[in-house]
Design a protein around this motif. Structure first.
Motif, PDB file in Angstrom:
ATOM      1  N   LEU A  55     -31.604 -12.941 -34.030  1.00 12.39           N
ATOM      2  CA  LEU A  55     -33.004 -12.865 -34.445  1.00 12.39           C
ATOM      3  C   LEU A  55     -33.178 -12.911 -35.949  1.00 12.39           C
ATOM      4  N   LYS A  56     -32.081 -13.141 -36.673  1.00 17.37           N
ATOM      5  CA  LYS A  56     -32.180 -13.475 -38.096  1.00 17.37           C
ATOM      6  C   LYS A  56     -32.252 -14.985 -38.309  1.00 17.37           C
ATOM      7  N   LEU A  57     -32.101 -15.762 -37.223  1.00 18.78           N
ATOM      8  CA  LEU A  57     -32.293 -17.207 -37.324  1.00 18.78           C
ATOM      9  C   LEU A  57     -33.774 -17.501 -37.569  1.00 18.78           C
ATOM     10  N   PRO A  58     -34.110 -18.700 -38.083  1.00 17.80           N
ATOM     11  CA  PRO A  58     -35.520 -19.014 -38.334  1.00 17.80           C
ATOM     12  C   PRO A  58     -36.386 -18.808 -37.101  1.00 17.80           C
ATOM     13  N   ALA A  59     -37.631 -18.398 -37.325  1.00 14.49           N
ATOM     14  CA  ALA A  59     -38.528 -18.009 -36.230  1.00 14.49           C
ATOM     15  C   ALA A  59     -38.731 -19.111 -35.201  1.00 14.49           C
ATOM     16  N   HIS A  60     -38.691 -20.369 -35.633  1.00 13.51           N
ATOM     17  CA  HIS A  60     -38.949 -21.480 -34.707  1.00 13.51           C
ATOM     18  C   HIS A  60     -37.710 -21.872 -33.902  1.00 13.51           C
ATOM     19  N   THR A  61     -36.575 -21.222 -34.151  1.00 12.57           N
ATOM     20  CA  THR A  61     -35.349 -21.577 -33.436  1.00 12.57           C
ATOM     21  C   THR A  61     -35.552 -21.409 -31.933  1.00 12.57           C
ATOM     22  N   ARG A  62     -35.191 -22.443 -31.186  1.00 18.51           N
ATOM     23  CA  ARG A  62     -35.310 -22.384 -29.730  1.00 18.51           C
ATOM     24  C   ARG A  62     -34.093 -21.669 -29.143  1.00 18.51           C
ATOM     25  N   ILE A  63     -34.350 -20.745 -28.222  1.00 18.28           N
ATOM     26  CA  ILE A  63     -33.299 -19.961 -27.571  1.00 18.28           C
ATOM     27  C   ILE A  63     -33.134 -20.449 -26.144  1.00 18.28           C
ATOM     28  N   HIS A  64     -31.897 -20.801 -25.786  1.00 18.34           N
ATOM     29  CA  HIS A  64     -31.574 -21.252 -24.425  1.00 18.34           C
ATOM     30  C   HIS A  64     -30.604 -20.231 -23.834  1.00 18.34           C
ATOM     31  N   PRO A  65     -31.102 -19.302 -23.013  1.00 14.88           N
ATOM     32  CA  PRO A  65     -30.245 -18.230 -22.511  1.00 14.88           C
ATOM     33  C   PRO A  65     -29.302 -18.689 -21.405  1.00 14.88           C
ATOM     34  N   GLY A  66     -28.358 -17.801 -21.085  1.00 12.06           N
ATOM     35  CA  GLY A  66     -27.439 -18.065 -19.990  1.00 12.06           C
ATOM     36  C   GLY A  66     -28.069 -17.916 -18.623  1.00 12.06           C
ATOM     37  N   HIS A  67     -29.265 -17.348 -18.568  1.00 10.18           N
ATOM     38  CA  HIS A  67     -29.992 -17.203 -17.307  1.00 10.18           C
ATOM     39  C   HIS A  67     -31.475 -17.495 -17.533  1.00 10.18           C
ATOM     40  N   THR A  68     -32.058 -18.217 -16.624  1.00  9.53           N
ATOM     41  CA  THR A  68     -33.486 -18.525 -16.518  1.00  9.53           C
ATOM     42  C   THR A  68     -34.052 -19.154 -17.781  1.00  9.53           C
ATOM     43  N   ASP A  69     -35.230 -18.724 -18.242  1.00  8.77           N
ATOM     44  CA  ASP A  69     -36.098 -19.569 -19.045  1.00  8.77           C
ATOM     45  C   ASP A  69     -35.820 -19.530 -20.545  1.00  8.77           C
ATOM     46  N   PRO A  70     -36.160 -20.639 -21.232  1.00  9.43           N
ATOM     47  CA  PRO A  70     -36.014 -20.679 -22.685  1.00  9.43           C
ATOM     48  C   PRO A  70     -37.092 -19.866 -23.390  1.00  9.43           C
ATOM     49  N   THR A  71     -36.854 -19.614 -24.671  1.00 10.49           N
ATOM     50  CA  THR A  71     -37.804 -18.867 -25.481  1.00 10.49           C
ATOM     51  C   THR A  71     -37.565 -19.260 -26.936  1.00 10.49           C
ATOM     52  N   THR A  72     -38.099 -18.495 -27.862  1.00 11.20           N
ATOM     53  CA  THR A  72     -37.867 -18.733 -29.289  1.00 11.20           C
ATOM     54  C   THR A  72     -37.596 -17.408 -29.988  1.00 11.20           C
ATOM     55  N   VAL A  73     -37.046 -17.497 -31.176  1.00  9.66           N
ATOM     56  CA  VAL A  73     -36.830 -16.293 -31.982  1.00  9.66           C
ATOM     57  C   VAL A  73     -38.157 -15.570 -32.210  1.00  9.66           C
ATOM     58  N   ALA A  74     -39.195 -16.302 -32.555  1.00  4.29           N
ATOM     59  CA  ALA A  74     -40.499 -15.677 -32.819  1.00  4.29           C
ATOM     60  C   ALA A  74     -41.023 -14.941 -31.597  1.00  4.29           C
ATOM     61  N   ASP A  75     -40.897 -15.554 -30.417  1.00  5.93           N
ATOM     62  CA  ASP A  75     -41.398 -14.919 -29.200  1.00  5.93           C
ATOM     63  C   ASP A  75     -40.638 -13.637 -28.879  1.00  5.93           C
ATOM     64  N   GLU A  76     -39.324 -13.642 -29.082  1.00  5.30           N
ATOM     65  CA  GLU A  76     -38.550 -12.439 -28.777  1.00  5.30           C
ATOM     66  C   GLU A  76     -38.834 -11.331 -29.780  1.00  5.30           C
TER      67      GLU A  76
END
Length: 245
Positions: free
Chosen positions: A163-184
């Motif tokens: 979560l120190k990555l840029p806010a717009h970084t897209r997160i692709h987890p090992g389970h279920t749905d994607p998100t972003t740093v900003a959303d988390e």
């Protein structure tokens, strides 16, 4: 960049193909299957699979590895050095910070221990991070699975690295749905407490059959819950919500 996902109906675990362009180069991230749709994508897109990159050794992330290698024999299969002996099909290791190149893709392994000692998150082209079982949409990894380390490791992996990555970084987890740093940062209940935005809970509970304090009963990726508890000695833990009463 092309990102395609296949999710296992039983485990809800994700396998990804990441490619630079049609007719170019690709990597597969984890191999929990079903991999056939992704192999078809590789064929259809005339993509050269250069690596299989494993976030960690758990069965739900490697169960279809043999099927991948049957279709793409000789493909390097890389994992953190701490976990290589746990995956018979692994052919080599990835060192945190040592960039892997696949065509126009640059992949930086980030060491994010907690769920396992050798857990790696994979930052691709600085824009997309594949977080294995460290961070999910709205939830976090547990520290009770085989090969786990500590709550402190997990928290640091999330707050001090991912979560120190840029806010717009897209997160692709090992389970279920994607998100972003900003959303988390904004919506993840665990993260909100860690940030000091929301207060800790203080209700007494029984966790894994032992007395504890329930700091948070949060959501989990499978529609259930994950619990942050504090033991009488002051140690924190992340346990399955089903084990808290």
């Amino acid at each position: 960049m092309i990102v395609e996902r296949s999710m296992n109906d039983d485990f809800l675990s994700n396998t990804y193909v990441v490619a630079d362009e049609i007719g170019g180069h690709a990597v597969m991230i984890d191999a929990g299957g079903p991999v056939e749709p992704l192999i078809e994508l590789l064929d259809r897109g005339q993509l050269t699979l250069t690596h299989v990159l494993l976030t960690h050794h758990h069965h739900d992330h490697i169960s279809d590895l043999e099927a991948v290698l049957a279709r793409h024999p000789g493909t390097p299969v890389l994992i953190h050095p701490l976990e290589r002996e746990r995956v018979p099909g692994a052919t080599g290791t990835m060192e945190p910070g040592a960039v892997i190149e696949s065509g126009a893709l640059t992949i930086e392994p980030l060491h994010t221990p907690g769920h396992t000692a050798g857990m790696l998150s994979l930052l691709v082209n600085g824009t997309d991070v594949f977080t294995g079982d460290t961070l999910f949409k709205g939830s976090v990894g547990g520290v009770r699975a085989p090969g786990h380390t500590t709550y402190e490791d997990l928290r640091s992996s999330i707050m001090d690295k991912l979560l120190k990555l840029p806010a717009h970084t897209r997160i692709h987890p090992g389970h279920t749905d994607p998100t972003t740093v900003a959303d988390e940062l904004e919506h993840n209940a665990f993260v909100r407490i860690w940030r000091g935005v929301d207060p800790e809970g203080s209700a007494p509970c029984t966790a894994l059959g032992e007395p504890a304090t329930l700091i948070l009963l949060g959501d989990d990726y499978d529609g259930g819950h994950k619990a942050w508890v504090r033991w009488p000695d002051g140690a924190d833990d992340i346990v399955p919500g089903s084990q808290v009463h």
